[in-house]
Design a protein around this motif. Structure first.
Motif, PDB file in Angstrom:
ATOM      1  N   UNK A   5      60.930  15.048  32.817  1.00  0.00           N
ATOM      2  CA  UNK A   5      59.091  14.340  32.697  1.00  0.00           C
ATOM      3  C   UNK A   5      59.139  15.965  33.497  1.00  0.00           C
ATOM      4  N   UNK A   6      58.166  15.994  33.757  1.00  0.00           N
ATOM      5  CA  UNK A   6      56.998  17.029  34.521  1.00  0.00           C
ATOM      6  C   UNK A   6      56.757  16.442  36.004  1.00  0.00           C
ATOM      7  N   UNK A   7      56.759  17.998  36.760  1.00  0.00           N
ATOM      8  CA  UNK A   7      56.671  17.576  38.187  1.00  0.00           C
ATOM      9  C   UNK A   7      55.260  17.115  38.485  1.00  0.00           C
ATOM     10  N   UNK A   8      54.946  16.456  39.578  1.00  0.00           N
ATOM     11  CA  UNK A   8      53.927  15.589  39.794  1.00  0.00           C
ATOM     12  C   UNK A   8      53.642  15.947  41.021  1.00  0.00           C
ATOM     13  N   UNK A   9      52.248  15.865  41.703  1.00  0.00           N
ATOM     14  CA  UNK A   9      51.614  16.234  42.868  1.00  0.00           C
ATOM     15  C   UNK A   9      51.896  14.810  43.563  1.00  0.00           C
ATOM     16  N   UNK A  10      52.159  15.469  44.704  1.00  0.00           N
ATOM     17  CA  UNK A  10      52.199  13.890  45.798  1.00  0.00           C
ATOM     18  C   UNK A  10      51.336  14.292  46.786  1.00  0.00           C
ATOM     19  N   UNK A  11      51.013  15.329  47.191  1.00  0.00           N
ATOM     20  CA  UNK A  11      50.363  15.389  48.884  1.00  0.00           C
ATOM     21  C   UNK A  11      50.249  16.768  49.021  1.00  0.00           C
ATOM     22  N   UNK A  12      48.929  17.081  49.707  1.00  0.00           N
ATOM     23  CA  UNK A  12      48.859  18.541  50.093  1.00  0.00           C
ATOM     24  C   UNK A  12      47.911  18.872  51.096  1.00  0.00           C
ATOM     25  N   UNK A  13      48.279  19.443  52.664  1.00  0.00           N
ATOM     26  CA  UNK A  13      48.097  19.809  53.415  1.00  0.00           C
ATOM     27  C   UNK A  13      47.653  20.966  53.996  1.00  0.00           C
ATOM     28  N   UNK A  14      46.460  20.868  54.255  1.00  0.00           N
ATOM     29  CA  UNK A  14      45.348  22.634  54.490  1.00  0.00           C
ATOM     30  C   UNK A  14      44.952  22.076  55.958  1.00  0.00           C
ATOM     31  N   UNK A  15      45.151  21.464  56.892  1.00  0.00           N
ATOM     32  CA  UNK A  15      43.811  21.858  58.291  1.00  0.00           C
ATOM     33  C   UNK A  15      43.814  20.425  58.177  1.00  0.00           C
ATOM     34  N   UNK A  16      43.895  19.444  57.292  1.00  0.00           N
ATOM     35  CA  UNK A  16      43.563  18.049  57.319  1.00  0.00           C
ATOM     36  C   UNK A  16      44.221  17.733  55.699  1.00  0.00           C
ATOM     37  N   UNK A  17      44.934  16.420  55.675  1.00  0.00           N
ATOM     38  CA  UNK A  17      45.486  16.089  54.755  1.00  0.00           C
ATOM     39  C   UNK A  17      44.999  15.893  53.654  1.00  0.00           C
ATOM     40  N   UNK A  18      45.260  15.625  52.240  1.00  0.00           N
ATOM     41  CA  UNK A  18      44.910  15.901  51.598  1.00  0.00           C
ATOM     42  C   UNK A  18      45.691  14.802  50.461  1.00  0.00           C
ATOM     43  N   UNK A  19      45.096  13.467  50.171  1.00  0.00           N
ATOM     44  CA  UNK A  19      46.123  12.655  49.721  1.00  0.00           C
ATOM     45  C   UNK A  19      45.474  12.564  48.140  1.00  0.00           C
ATOM     46  N   UNK A  20      46.512  12.018  46.896  1.00  0.00           N
ATOM     47  CA  UNK A  20      46.236  12.336  45.573  1.00  0.00           C
ATOM     48  C   UNK A  20      44.839  11.619  45.426  1.00  0.00           C
TER      49      UNK A  20
END
Length: 175
Positions: free
Chosen positions: A51-66
């Motif tokens: 299956x395809x890759x899926x986004x879990x989490x991103x952080x840049x200055x603050x955390x960004x949840x899905x």
């Protein structure tokens, strides 16, 4: 000008966790550049069965949840960038969480480098691990020490009792 260098990422590579529990996906890094507001961290997931890759989490200055998808309301930031830790917590594991989790860190000008990978296996029960072995060894050693102490105390008790009986016999013989 900063010299261009690679970010080095460290992960446990293989991780096993019990279905329904929470797990910490640990990712640490080293960088020649100081950690600042330009640091970005991206976590993605690739299912074991394809299956395809899926986004879990991103952080840049603050955390960004899905905001949607399988990880919505199940992943939180557990890192500390000043300590070069960009780990996350994944809640309520499910069997379809089996797969590869990738941790990518960019700390400009250090932007190149390998991506950290964790192969997560969600299981019914955890196999006998080094921690279990260590606990068993420490527990066995403690039990052995208790047995030795009991044997020594009993030996001393019977030895004193025998001496007292001998002393009593000597007193009887003299009288």
């Amino acid at each position: 000008l900063w010299p261009i260098a690679a970010v080095e990422i460290y992960t446990p590579r293989v991780l096993e966790a019990v279905n329904g529990t929470d797990v910490r996906l640990k990712c640490t890094f080293s960088s020649f550049a100081p950690v600042g507001d330009t640091l970005t961290v991206t976590w993605n997931f690739r299912p074991r069965d394809g299956g395809s890759e899926q986004f879990v989490f991103y952080y840049h200055v603050d955390p960004f949840r899905p905001m949607s998808g399988r990880f919505k309301d199940r992943v939180v930031w557990d890192g500390n960038p000043e300590r070069y830790d960009v780990s996350i917590l994944l809640w309520k594991l499910q069997f379809d969480d089996n797969g590869t989790y990738t941790c990518q860190v960019k700390n400009p000008p250090d932007v190149d480098g390998l991506i950290g990978e964790i192969q997560l296996s969600v299981v019914h029960t955890v196999r006998f691990s080094e921690i279990h072995f260590l606990a068993l060894a420490i527990g066995s050693a403690c039990a052995l020490m208790v047995i030795i102490v009991i044997v020594v105390v009993l030996f001393q008790h019977f030895r004193k009792k025998r001496r007292a009986e001998r002393a009593h016999k000597v007193v009887e013989i003299k009288s």
